[in-house]
Write an enzyme that holds these catalytic residues in place. Sequence first.
Site, PDB file in Angstrom:
ATOM      1  N   TYR A  43       0.734  -1.518   0.344  1.00 49.89           N
ATOM      2  CA  TYR A  43      -0.153  -0.095  -0.073  1.00 49.89           C
ATOM      3  C   TYR A  43       0.936   1.380  -0.177  1.00 49.89           C
ATOM      4  O   TYR A  43       0.606   1.522   0.742  1.00 49.89           O
ATOM      5  CB  TYR A  43      -0.306  -0.297   1.661  1.00 49.89           C
ATOM      6  CG  TYR A  43      -1.586  -1.099   1.677  1.00 49.89           C
ATOM      7  CD1 TYR A  43      -2.383  -1.896   0.609  1.00 49.89           C
ATOM      8  CD2 TYR A  43      -1.170  -2.219   2.688  1.00 49.89           C
ATOM      9  CE1 TYR A  43      -3.036  -2.901   1.446  1.00 49.89           C
ATOM     10  CE2 TYR A  43      -1.630  -3.152   3.280  1.00 49.89           C
ATOM     11  CZ  TYR A  43      -3.085  -3.821   2.347  1.00 49.89           C
ATOM     12  OH  TYR A  43      -3.270  -5.060   2.501  1.00 49.89           O
ATOM     13  N   TRP A  49      -8.163   5.723   6.169  1.00 42.00           N
ATOM     14  CA  TRP A  49      -7.967   5.471   8.517  1.00 42.00           C
ATOM     15  C   TRP A  49      -6.623   4.570   8.776  1.00 42.00           C
ATOM     16  O   TRP A  49      -6.376   4.982  10.000  1.00 42.00           O
ATOM     17  CB  TRP A  49      -9.555   4.816   8.799  1.00 42.00           C
ATOM     18  CG  TRP A  49      -9.691   2.768   8.296  1.00 42.00           C
ATOM     19  CD1 TRP A  49      -8.532   2.313   7.281  1.00 42.00           C
ATOM     20  CD2 TRP A  49     -10.323   2.019   9.235  1.00 42.00           C
ATOM     21  NE1 TRP A  49      -8.840   1.108   7.192  1.00 42.00           N
ATOM     22  CE2 TRP A  49      -9.618   0.900   8.676  1.00 42.00           C
ATOM     23  CE3 TRP A  49     -10.582   1.983  10.651  1.00 42.00           C
ATOM     24  CZ2 TRP A  49     -10.482  -0.563   9.342  1.00 42.00           C
ATOM     25  CZ3 TRP A  49     -11.541   0.643  10.788  1.00 42.00           C
ATOM     26  CH2 TRP A  49     -10.671  -0.496   9.711  1.00 42.00           C
ATOM     27  N   ASP A  50      -6.287   4.468   8.172  1.00 39.52           N
ATOM     28  CA  ASP A  50      -4.826   3.877   8.496  1.00 39.52           C
ATOM     29  C   ASP A  50      -3.878   5.567   9.087  1.00 39.52           C
ATOM     30  O   ASP A  50      -3.119   5.168  10.276  1.00 39.52           O
ATOM     31  CB  ASP A  50      -4.239   3.671   7.635  1.00 39.52           C
ATOM     32  CG  ASP A  50      -4.231   2.392   6.320  1.00 39.52           C
ATOM     33  OD1 ASP A  50      -5.436   2.064   6.274  1.00 39.52           O
ATOM     34  OD2 ASP A  50      -3.518   1.246   6.523  1.00 39.52           O
ATOM     35  N   TYR A  97       0.154   0.100  -7.550  1.00 39.46           N
ATOM     36  CA  TYR A  97      -1.059  -0.103  -6.792  1.00 39.46           C
ATOM     37  C   TYR A  97      -2.666  -0.517  -7.276  1.00 39.46           C
ATOM     38  O   TYR A  97      -1.984   0.841  -8.983  1.00 39.46           O
ATOM     39  CB  TYR A  97      -1.316   1.234  -5.511  1.00 39.46           C
ATOM     40  CG  TYR A  97      -2.875   0.382  -4.936  1.00 39.46           C
ATOM     41  CD1 TYR A  97      -3.000  -0.839  -4.111  1.00 39.46           C
ATOM     42  CD2 TYR A  97      -3.815   0.781  -5.068  1.00 39.46           C
ATOM     43  CE1 TYR A  97      -3.827  -0.899  -3.074  1.00 39.46           C
ATOM     44  CE2 TYR A  97      -4.773   0.279  -4.373  1.00 39.46           C
ATOM     45  CZ  TYR A  97      -4.585  -0.996  -3.508  1.00 39.46           C
ATOM     46  OH  TYR A  97      -6.143  -1.456  -3.041  1.00 39.46           O
ATOM     47  N   GLN A 122     -13.757   5.259   3.633  1.00 41.51           N
ATOM     48  CA  GLN A 122     -13.975   4.803   5.339  1.00 41.51           C
ATOM     49  C   GLN A 122     -14.271   5.180   6.227  1.00 41.51           C
ATOM     50  O   GLN A 122     -14.337   6.362   6.967  1.00 41.51           O
ATOM     51  CB  GLN A 122     -11.419   4.656   5.084  1.00 41.51           C
ATOM     52  CG  GLN A 122     -11.415   3.188   4.440  1.00 41.51           C
ATOM     53  CD  GLN A 122     -10.326   3.220   4.232  1.00 41.51           C
ATOM     54  OE1 GLN A 122      -9.492   3.759   5.131  1.00 41.51           O
ATOM     55  NE2 GLN A 122     -10.154   2.104   4.285  1.00 41.51           N
ATOM     56  N   GLY A 181     -13.591  -0.782   5.556  1.00 38.84           N
ATOM     57  CA  GLY A 181     -12.200  -1.050   5.659  1.00 38.84           C
ATOM     58  C   GLY A 181     -12.177  -3.418   6.255  1.00 38.84           C
ATOM     59  O   GLY A 181     -10.890  -3.246   6.145  1.00 38.84           O
ATOM     60  N   ASP A 183     -12.409  -5.509   3.503  1.00 37.81           N
ATOM     61  CA  ASP A 183     -12.543  -5.786   2.780  1.00 37.81           C
ATOM     62  C   ASP A 183     -14.029  -6.022   2.259  1.00 37.81           C
ATOM     63  O   ASP A 183     -14.969  -6.553   1.723  1.00 37.81           O
ATOM     64  CB  ASP A 183     -11.601  -5.300   1.426  1.00 37.81           C
ATOM     65  CG  ASP A 183     -11.152  -4.436   1.957  1.00 37.81           C
ATOM     66  OD1 ASP A 183     -11.035  -3.113   2.831  1.00 37.81           O
ATOM     67  OD2 ASP A 183      -9.384  -4.500   1.444  1.00 37.81           O
ATOM     68  N   TYR A 374      -7.256 -13.220   5.109  1.00 36.02           N
ATOM     69  CA  TYR A 374      -7.117 -11.825   5.153  1.00 36.02           C
ATOM     70  C   TYR A 374      -8.212 -10.574   6.023  1.00 36.02           C
ATOM     71  O   TYR A 374      -8.261 -11.530   7.667  1.00 36.02           O
ATOM     72  CB  TYR A 374      -7.841 -10.685   3.734  1.00 36.02           C
ATOM     73  CG  TYR A 374      -7.857  -9.929   3.425  1.00 36.02           C
ATOM     74  CD1 TYR A 374      -5.790  -9.040   4.473  1.00 36.02           C
ATOM     75  CD2 TYR A 374      -8.012  -8.480   2.789  1.00 36.02           C
ATOM     76  CE1 TYR A 374      -5.848  -7.909   3.369  1.00 36.02           C
ATOM     77  CE2 TYR A 374      -7.726  -6.918   2.751  1.00 36.02           C
ATOM     78  CZ  TYR A 374      -6.244  -7.183   2.385  1.00 36.02           C
ATOM     79  OH  TYR A 374      -6.433  -5.449   2.487  1.00 36.02           O
ATOM     80  N   GLU A 418       0.859  -7.358   8.866  1.00 38.52           N
ATOM     81  CA  GLU A 418      -0.225  -6.197   8.988  1.00 38.52           C
ATOM     82  C   GLU A 418      -1.740  -6.861   9.885  1.00 38.52           C
ATOM     83  O   GLU A 418      -2.929  -7.059  10.049  1.00 38.52           O
ATOM     84  CB  GLU A 418      -0.541  -6.448   7.819  1.00 38.52           C
ATOM     85  CG  GLU A 418      -1.293  -5.776   7.035  1.00 38.52           C
ATOM     86  CD  GLU A 418      -2.118  -6.559   5.231  1.00 38.52           C
ATOM     87  OE1 GLU A 418      -0.695  -6.977   4.711  1.00 38.52           O
ATOM     88  OE2 GLU A 418      -3.083  -5.673   4.849  1.00 38.52           O
TER      89      GLU A 418
HETATM   90  C1  2M8 Z   1      -6.896  -2.516   2.172  1.00 40.17           C
HETATM   91  O1  2M8 Z   1      -7.496  -2.575   1.451  1.00 40.17           O
HETATM   92  C2  2M8 Z   1      -7.072  -1.908   0.739  1.00 40.17           C
HETATM   93  C3  2M8 Z   1      -8.098  -1.521  -0.268  1.00 40.17           C
HETATM   94  O2  2M8 Z   1      -8.537   0.005   0.453  1.00 40.17           O
HETATM   95  C4  2M8 Z   1      -6.244  -3.827  -0.052  1.00 40.17           C
HETATM   96  O3  2M8 Z   1      -6.700  -4.693  -0.020  1.00 40.17           O
HETATM   97  O4  2M8 Z   1      -5.593  -2.863  -1.258  1.00 40.17           O
HETATM   98  C5  2M8 Z   1      -7.575  -2.447   3.765  1.00 40.17           C
HETATM   99  O5  2M8 Z   1      -6.811  -3.744   4.863  1.00 40.17           O
HETATM  100  C6  2M8 Z   1      -8.353  -1.481   4.711  1.00 40.17           C
HETATM  101  O6  2M8 Z   1      -8.385  -1.616   5.788  1.00 40.17           O
HETATM  102  C7  2M8 Z   1      -6.386  -0.938   4.765  1.00 40.17           C
HETATM  103  O7  2M8 Z   1      -6.942   1.127   5.305  1.00 40.17           O
HETATM  104  C8  2M8 Z   1      -5.766  -0.869   4.020  1.00 40.17           C
HETATM  105  C9  2M8 Z   1      -4.902   0.193   3.529  1.00 40.17           C
HETATM  106  O8  2M8 Z   1      -4.070  -0.760   5.144  1.00 40.17           O
HETATM  107  O9  2M8 Z   1      -5.897  -2.275   2.978  1.00 40.17           O
END
Ligand code: 2M8
Length: 446
Positions: A43, A49-50, A97, A122, A181, A183, A374, A418
Amino acid sequence: MTADADPARTGGPGDVAGLRRLAVDTLDANWEHDHTVPSRTLYPHQWSWDSAFIAIGLAQVRPERAWRELASLFRAQWADGRVPHIVFNPAMRVGAYFPGPEMWRSADAQGAPTVATSGLVQPPVHALAAWLAYRRAPGPAGLDALRRLYPALVAQQRYLADRRDVAGDGLVCIVHPWESGLDNSPAWDEPMGAVGADAAVMRAYRRHDTTHADAAHRPTDLDYARYLAIVTAYRDHGYSDRDLADAHPFLVECPLFNAAFGAAEHALAEIATLVDADPGPHRVRAARVTEALLRRLYDPSTGTFQPRDLRTDRLVGARTVLGLTPLILPDLPARHADALVVEARSARFGVDRRMDQPLPTYDRTAPDFEPLRYWRGPSWLNIGWLIRRGLLAHGHPELAAGLRRSMIGLVVGAGCHEYFHPDTGAGLGSPAFSWTAALLLDLLAE
Ligand code: 2M8
């Protein structure tokens, strides 16, 4: 180590100073000019929200960065008040990404900022984060930051209240599982089942996540095909929230999202008193959210909260950890809080003053519990952190202490991963994940 011992105080790699250093190093390594990436590999942009969870941890060790983290996120706020769930770093290469800015095309939407973003939101945990960051780092700089953030936080709430109350019942509706959040939580299986999509469409795209993480630990291609179908529907509607009920394929009221929405009003009341604003309206709105959650999402037959699928007007059956999160609301009536504590302590979630296993994200007795995939079973620190706050708010310090020890034990055993295997505690996903590091710092400071 016994389940009772504090894993952070037993010497070796788990000593407090060593853990703090690991957390700070992780956050420093993920710092990117004005924000922290959740993970350099999986990411590499800014997530909404992170950033809130990260700011809570940064407040202790790098307070100036905590405020910059929130300020950079809110610079990308849309004219309508929505805070986008991803703010793309223009310096990152195309394809870093998926789905990237070329899929979201925010520049074509009305009211979007100049920087490319997603069009989703989020859980609004930012007001709570700002308030907690200030409590960790009080002083004139923090007060200035709160003064600047306050109107933006109010606008974020106003967007959700005015544009996203699709059912007109006082609750916010999410329009994509990514907005929750969590997913691929089993909570979304029923509503997602109605989204027409074919996994084969993914042959036309390159998923970025599965080059950095085991595909068995991530959402499936069918999940992604549906995620893209919902994004496309919303995007082609100009990311407008008008007439969503007529055609949008995913409309759900989520207990966690709405608990965060209510908790934000409680936090805004605290912030308002500091910045010479009126806390009264926030308290009134907070009470209304709690009342709406109880009326619409509490299921007396299970004693927990369940998401409501607005397309069928039915509560979802799956018992996920989402249902426990309204515990963060300080004004949740004792009867309902007690029922949630019963659910939390059940074999489904196993919260205890001496926890044998980490808190899972899904009922561990369910036949479709998936310990590796996940949000369908693994343990996540942000969820445990929220539930621990809720246990403290409702008079269960011993359970809160058990959960805290269990969470710290996960990092002692596996590092700032994570997520974690809900039976063995083995680290899963990114090995250097920012909110794990940040919330660990917060837990250690307690
Ligand atoms: C995850 O979500 C993203 C899409 O938004 C992904 O899977 O690519 C989730 O765990 C989400 O809660 C979190 O904010 C994000 C970045 O850590 O990853």
